[in-house]
Design an enzyme around this catalytic site. Structure first.
Site, PDB file in Angstrom:
ATOM      1  N   ASP A  33       9.807   1.989  13.651  1.00 24.19           N
ATOM      2  CA  ASP A  33       9.252   1.289  12.512  1.00 24.19           C
ATOM      3  C   ASP A  33      10.055   0.307  12.084  1.00 24.19           C
ATOM      4  OD1 ASP A  33       8.102   0.725  10.171  1.00 24.19           O
ATOM      5  OD2 ASP A  33       7.664   2.649   9.460  1.00 24.19           O
ATOM      6  N   ASP A  35       4.969  -5.144   7.855  1.00 22.38           N
ATOM      7  CA  ASP A  35       5.568  -3.708   8.209  1.00 22.38           C
ATOM      8  C   ASP A  35       4.758  -3.030   9.352  1.00 22.38           C
ATOM      9  OD1 ASP A  35       6.418  -0.977   7.968  1.00 22.38           O
ATOM     10  OD2 ASP A  35       5.740  -0.969   5.945  1.00 22.38           O
ATOM     11  N   HIS A  74       0.422   1.506   1.932  1.00 20.56           N
ATOM     12  CA  HIS A  74       0.931   0.816   0.645  1.00 20.56           C
ATOM     13  C   HIS A  74       0.646  -0.834   0.715  1.00 20.56           C
ATOM     14  CE1 HIS A  74       4.323  -0.346   3.162  1.00 20.56           C
ATOM     15  NE2 HIS A  74       4.275   0.639   3.773  1.00 20.56           N
ATOM     16  N   HIS A 106       7.081  -1.478  -0.726  1.00 21.72           N
ATOM     17  CA  HIS A 106       6.264  -0.692  -1.469  1.00 21.72           C
ATOM     18  C   HIS A 106       5.976  -1.232  -3.042  1.00 21.72           C
ATOM     19  CE1 HIS A 106       6.251   3.032   1.228  1.00 21.72           C
ATOM     20  NE2 HIS A 106       7.120   2.345   1.701  1.00 21.72           N
ATOM     21  N   GLU A 161      -0.823   3.271   7.445  1.00 19.35           N
ATOM     22  CA  GLU A 161       0.278   3.899   8.356  1.00 19.35           C
ATOM     23  C   GLU A 161      -0.098   5.394   8.484  1.00 19.35           C
ATOM     24  OE1 GLU A 161       4.276   3.828   7.332  1.00 19.35           O
ATOM     25  OE2 GLU A 161       3.872   2.812   5.620  1.00 19.35           O
ATOM     26  N   GLU A 191       1.452   2.099  12.718  1.00 24.95           N
ATOM     27  CA  GLU A 191       1.193   1.262  11.480  1.00 24.95           C
ATOM     28  C   GLU A 191       1.071  -0.258  11.833  1.00 24.95           C
ATOM     29  OE1 GLU A 191       4.908   0.988   9.110  1.00 24.95           O
ATOM     30  OE2 GLU A 191       3.819   0.476   7.319  1.00 24.95           O
TER      31      GLU A 191
HETATM   32 MN    MN Z   1       6.848   0.918   8.349  1.00 26.36          MN
HETATM   33 MN    MN Z   2       5.120   1.047   5.440  1.00 22.79          MN
END
Ligand code: MN
Ligand code: MN
Length: 295
Positions: A83, A94, A156, A164, A188, A280
């Site tokens: 990630d 992200d 998010h 976030h 995600e 994600e």
């Molecule tokens: Mn992530």
């Molecule tokens: Mn994330």
């Protein structure tokens, strides 16, 4: 969102997409996680971005919030989530994928479940879609394959220097009729054959600034200043700071944590310690939908 910020998001997304390709080539079973993290974060810098948070390499039943510490001994094995966050001047992309590092490929279907859930969610997303519709399609895709979504991990909204911000996007039917507005969002889904819940499983060595304050310790003061300038409200880790400030970093971080200046993230572990997969991507929602973290 103004033109400059849109451009920064797209640039961050393209770098993240390239680094994902690099990571897929790079990671082999039994490779030290420390080496993987350093190489991937270096690649982000080389391409002109900055890590928006430490590379997360969560294995098996750890769903999220694991980055190698400066003396980490873990190796790549089992089901590994990669990630990554890339930011350009605070605009964050992200994105994450899962790797099955077992010889018998025993996590193939579990990985497919989170990937398909992400695909199906991305297919229906448009301006004014509801959180309920997104959650339903994710849950349905994962449960049809015989797994459960993780209910207390969510997609998010992304904000300026904030990973976030604003809306959270649950991975299950939530009956929430709130609509997506213009903005940047990370979708995600996580899938598991287990209970579908995570709990706090001990400290992670990932931190972020919680509030401003003061400390006496000289190293802690230097580190605090550096955090304010370099990371602001973005997460960072002990490993990065030890490289810069040396062996007193760990105790300095403890001072900062104990004074309430830093938040220390917990590892997030699946309740029945069952393996967890994740997929994600980040989208930019304007008049159209752009998946910015793909080539
Ligand atoms: Mn992530
Ligand atoms: Mn994330």
């Amino acid at each position: 969102m103004d033109e400059k910020r849109l451009k920064n998001y797209k640039r961050a997304g393209q770098i993240a997409a390239e680094v994902k390709e690099y990571a897929r080539q790079l990671i082999k079973p039994n490779m030290p996680l420390l080496e993987i993290a350093e190489k991937i974060e270096d690649k982000i810098l080389k391409l002109g971005g900055k890590p928006a948070f430490p590379l997360n390499l969560a294995k098996d039943g750890i769903a999220a919030h694991y980055t190698p510490s400066s003396n980490d001994n873990e190796i790549a094995a089992g089901l590994l989530k990669v990630d990554m966050g890339v930011h350009i001047d605070g605009s964050i992309a992200d994105t994450a994928f899962s790797l099955d590092l077992t010889e018998e490929e025993k996590y193939k279907e579990l990985i497919r479940a989170s990937e398909d859930a992400l695909e199906n969610a991305l297919k229906i997303i448009k301006k004014s879609i509801t959180l309920s519709e997104i959650g339903s399609v994710i849950q349905e895709t994962i449960t049809k394959k015989g797994f459960s979504p993780i209910r207390n991990l969510s997609g998010h909204e992304l904000g300026h220097f904030l990973v976030h911000a604003g809306l959270i996007i649950p991975s299950y039917e939530n009956n929430n009729l709130t609509k997506l507005q213009e903005g940047a969002y990370a979708i995600e889904p996580f899938a598991t054959p287990g209970l579908g819940l995570v709990y706090d499983g001990g400290k992670s060595s990932i931190y972020r600034l919680e509030k401003q304050g003061s400390v006496r310790d000289a190293t802690a003061r230097k580190i605090y200043q550096y955090i304010l300038e370099e990371y602001r409200t973005l997460p960072f880790c002990e490993r990065w700071l030890t490289k810069k400030f040396g062996s007193r970093t760990k105790i300095a971080l403890l001072f900062l944590e104990n004074s309430g200046i830093l938040h220390h993230y917990s590892k997030l572990v699946e309740k029945s310690n069952s393996p967890v997969s994740q997929a994600e991507d980040t989208i930019l929602l304007t008049d159209k939908v752009e998946i910015i973290t793909r080539l």
